[in-house]
Design a protein around this motif. Structure first.
Motif, mmCIF file in Angstrom:
data_model
loop_
_atom_site.group_PDB
_atom_site.id
_atom_site.type_symbol
_atom_site.label_atom_id
_atom_site.label_comp_id
_atom_site.label_asym_id
_atom_site.label_seq_id
_atom_site.Cartn_x
_atom_site.Cartn_y
_atom_site.Cartn_z
ATOM 1 N N HIS A 42 0.994 -1.147 0.141
ATOM 2 C CA HIS A 42 -0.140 -0.008 0.046
ATOM 3 C C HIS A 42 0.731 1.215 -0.065
ATOM 4 C CE1 HIS A 42 -2.514 -3.224 1.067
ATOM 5 N NE2 HIS A 42 -3.414 -2.641 1.722
ATOM 6 N N GLU A 43 1.043 1.569 -1.087
ATOM 7 C CA GLU A 43 1.827 2.714 -1.424
ATOM 8 C C GLU A 43 1.399 4.200 -1.221
ATOM 9 O OE1 GLU A 43 3.872 1.782 -5.199
ATOM 10 O OE2 GLU A 43 5.297 0.158 -3.986
ATOM 11 N N ASP A 44 2.268 5.195 -0.790
ATOM 12 C CA ASP A 44 1.979 6.430 -0.875
ATOM 13 C C ASP A 44 2.265 6.859 -2.395
ATOM 14 O OD1 ASP A 44 2.870 9.276 -1.140
ATOM 15 O OD2 ASP A 44 2.373 9.536 0.960
ATOM 16 N N PRO A 45 1.531 7.503 -3.275
ATOM 17 C CA PRO A 45 1.760 7.772 -4.440
ATOM 18 C C PRO A 45 3.107 8.444 -4.849
ATOM 19 C CG PRO A 45 -0.322 8.273 -4.013
ATOM 20 C CD PRO A 45 0.074 7.814 -2.747
ATOM 21 N N LEU A 46 3.566 9.411 -3.853
ATOM 22 C CA LEU A 46 4.631 10.090 -3.997
ATOM 23 C C LEU A 46 5.891 9.258 -3.924
ATOM 24 C CD1 LEU A 46 6.180 12.528 -4.791
ATOM 25 C CD2 LEU A 46 6.002 12.975 -2.296
ATOM 26 N N ALA A 47 5.767 8.265 -3.012
ATOM 27 C CA ALA A 47 6.631 7.149 -2.511
ATOM 28 C C ALA A 47 6.800 6.406 -3.885
ATOM 29 C CB ALA A 47 6.367 6.451 -1.436
ATOM 30 N N ALA A 48 5.741 6.056 -4.615
ATOM 31 C CA ALA A 48 5.946 5.243 -5.597
ATOM 32 C C ALA A 48 6.421 5.588 -6.877
ATOM 33 C CB ALA A 48 4.346 4.809 -6.213
ATOM 34 N N LEU A 49 6.271 7.061 -7.058
ATOM 35 C CA LEU A 49 6.995 7.766 -8.158
ATOM 36 C C LEU A 49 8.444 7.865 -8.006
ATOM 37 C CD1 LEU A 49 4.628 10.920 -8.502
ATOM 38 C CD2 LEU A 49 5.201 9.174 -10.076
ATOM 39 N N ILE A 50 9.013 8.046 -6.757
ATOM 40 C CA ILE A 50 10.414 8.030 -6.579
ATOM 41 C C ILE A 50 10.884 6.560 -6.024
ATOM 42 C CG2 ILE A 50 10.458 10.360 -5.642
ATOM 43 C CD1 ILE A 50 10.732 9.152 -3.016
ATOM 44 N N GLY A 51 10.391 5.474 -6.202
ATOM 45 C CA GLY A 51 10.868 4.158 -6.080
ATOM 46 C C GLY A 51 10.777 3.681 -4.481
ATOM 47 N N LEU A 52 10.241 4.614 -3.676
ATOM 48 C CA LEU A 52 10.610 4.319 -2.027
ATOM 49 C C LEU A 52 9.366 3.505 -1.679
ATOM 50 C CD1 LEU A 52 11.966 5.021 0.503
ATOM 51 C CD2 LEU A 52 10.420 6.737 0.760
ATOM 52 N N ASP A 53 9.460 2.282 -1.043
ATOM 53 C CA ASP A 53 8.398 1.287 -0.622
ATOM 54 C C ASP A 53 8.371 1.463 1.095
ATOM 55 O OD1 ASP A 53 6.909 -0.784 0.148
ATOM 56 O OD2 ASP A 53 7.888 -2.143 -0.994
ATOM 57 N N LEU A 54 7.257 2.156 1.510
ATOM 58 C CA LEU A 54 7.406 2.728 2.756
ATOM 59 C C LEU A 54 6.679 1.441 3.627
ATOM 60 C CD1 LEU A 54 5.651 6.302 2.368
ATOM 61 C CD2 LEU A 54 7.770 5.452 3.073
ATOM 62 N N ASP A 55 6.291 0.404 2.962
ATOM 63 C CA ASP A 55 5.635 -0.842 3.990
ATOM 64 C C ASP A 55 6.669 -2.019 4.024
ATOM 65 O OD1 ASP A 55 3.035 0.313 3.948
ATOM 66 O OD2 ASP A 55 2.712 -0.370 2.036
ATOM 67 N N VAL A 56 8.015 -1.742 4.039
ATOM 68 C CA VAL A 56 8.801 -2.855 4.177
ATOM 69 C C VAL A 56 8.916 -3.027 5.840
ATOM 70 C CG1 VAL A 56 10.108 -2.598 1.989
ATOM 71 C CG2 VAL A 56 10.802 -1.603 3.967
ATOM 72 N N SER A 57 9.440 -4.303 5.922
ATOM 73 C CA SER A 57 9.805 -4.667 7.287
ATOM 74 C C SER A 57 10.759 -5.732 7.339
ATOM 75 C CB SER A 57 8.700 -5.065 8.102
ATOM 76 O OG SER A 57 8.130 -6.162 7.662
ATOM 77 N N VAL A 58 11.701 -5.795 8.348
ATOM 78 C CA VAL A 58 12.697 -6.726 8.454
ATOM 79 C C VAL A 58 11.951 -8.248 8.385
ATOM 80 C CG1 VAL A 58 14.154 -7.846 9.819
ATOM 81 C CG2 VAL A 58 14.125 -5.517 9.607
ATOM 82 N N PRO A 59 12.297 -9.064 7.569
ATOM 83 C CA PRO A 59 11.655 -10.230 7.371
ATOM 84 C C PRO A 59 11.523 -10.874 8.448
ATOM 85 C CG PRO A 59 13.010 -10.117 5.381
ATOM 86 C CD PRO A 59 13.275 -8.881 6.477
ATOM 87 N N SER A 60 10.814 -11.824 9.129
ATOM 88 C CA SER A 60 10.878 -12.833 10.269
ATOM 89 C C SER A 60 11.208 -14.088 9.929
ATOM 90 C CB SER A 60 9.390 -13.022 10.642
ATOM 91 O OG SER A 60 8.522 -13.505 9.883
ATOM 92 N N ASP A 61 11.173 -14.819 8.613
ATOM 93 C CA ASP A 61 11.867 -15.965 8.253
ATOM 94 C C ASP A 61 13.334 -15.879 8.102
ATOM 95 O OD1 ASP A 61 12.705 -18.316 7.016
ATOM 96 O OD2 ASP A 61 11.288 -18.138 5.519
#
Length: 188
Positions: A42-61
């Motif tokens: 679920h990206e912020d449109p501005l973040a999508a334009l610059i290639g930023l992914d705000l919904d990342v987290s450190v993987p638990s696996d």
């Protein structure tokens, strides 16, 4: 049994039996599934334009964390920012390499140019990373324990089967890297 990769006039060639190709196809597919996000971002449109992914987290696996490690170890905020900027691209690159290698499994004899060989090496390395995590290879003693499993007839549990698969993928990757180096050296 697979024949080692060799460098020749037509490029880097190797031979895989049907069962080996099927095994690799399944391994590549499993890693692709691990790398694909479970839910769309679920990206912020501005973040999508610059290639930023705000919904990342450190993987638990832990295996996925080996595929997508933290680049910054000592600063959690910097690590998250770096992950937001790079993780999507890293996932796409890895998935692309795995898919390209999987497509090459259609024939018994593999003929790879330099670019295809690099993708194959990346794909095999990702499989090795996941298997190493599943086998809890942390040091040389662990690696030696896994290397000692050499005969399919002696495999009687999940760990020994995984060890055999790890050893096969390791041998295949080492063979490919040696062929890549031979091709590189012959071009000079």
């Amino acid at each position: 049994m697979a024949k080692a990769f060799t460098a020749g006039r037509r490029g880097i060639t190797g031979y895989l039996e049907p069962a080996e190709r099927d095994l690799l196809r399944k391994l590549f597919a499993d890693i692709i599934v691990m790398l694909e996000p479970a839910t769309p971002a679920h990206e912020d449109p501005l973040a999508a334009l610059i290639g930023l992914d705000l919904d990342v987290s450190v993987p638990s696996d832990p295996a996925l964390l080996r595929l997508l490690p933290n680049a910054v170890k000592d600063d959690a905020d910097a690590a998250l920012e770096f992950r937001q900027l790079t993780e999507r691209s890293l996932r796409e690159t890895k998935i692309g390499a795995l898919r390209a290698a999987s497509l090459g499994l259609e024939s018994e004899k593999l003929v790879l140019d330099a670019d295809a060989a690099k993708l194959w090496s990346m794909a095999l390395n990702d499989v090795r990373l996941v298997l190493a995590e599943r086998l809890e290879i942390r040091d040389e003693d662990d690696a030696e324990r896994v290397h000692q499993v050499q005969d399919w007839g002696d495999a009687d549990d999940v760990e020994s089967y995984l060890s055999l698969v790890y050893n096969f993928v390791s041998w295949l990757q080492e063979s490919l890297v040696q062929a890549m180096l031979a091709e590189l050296n012959s071009g000079k």
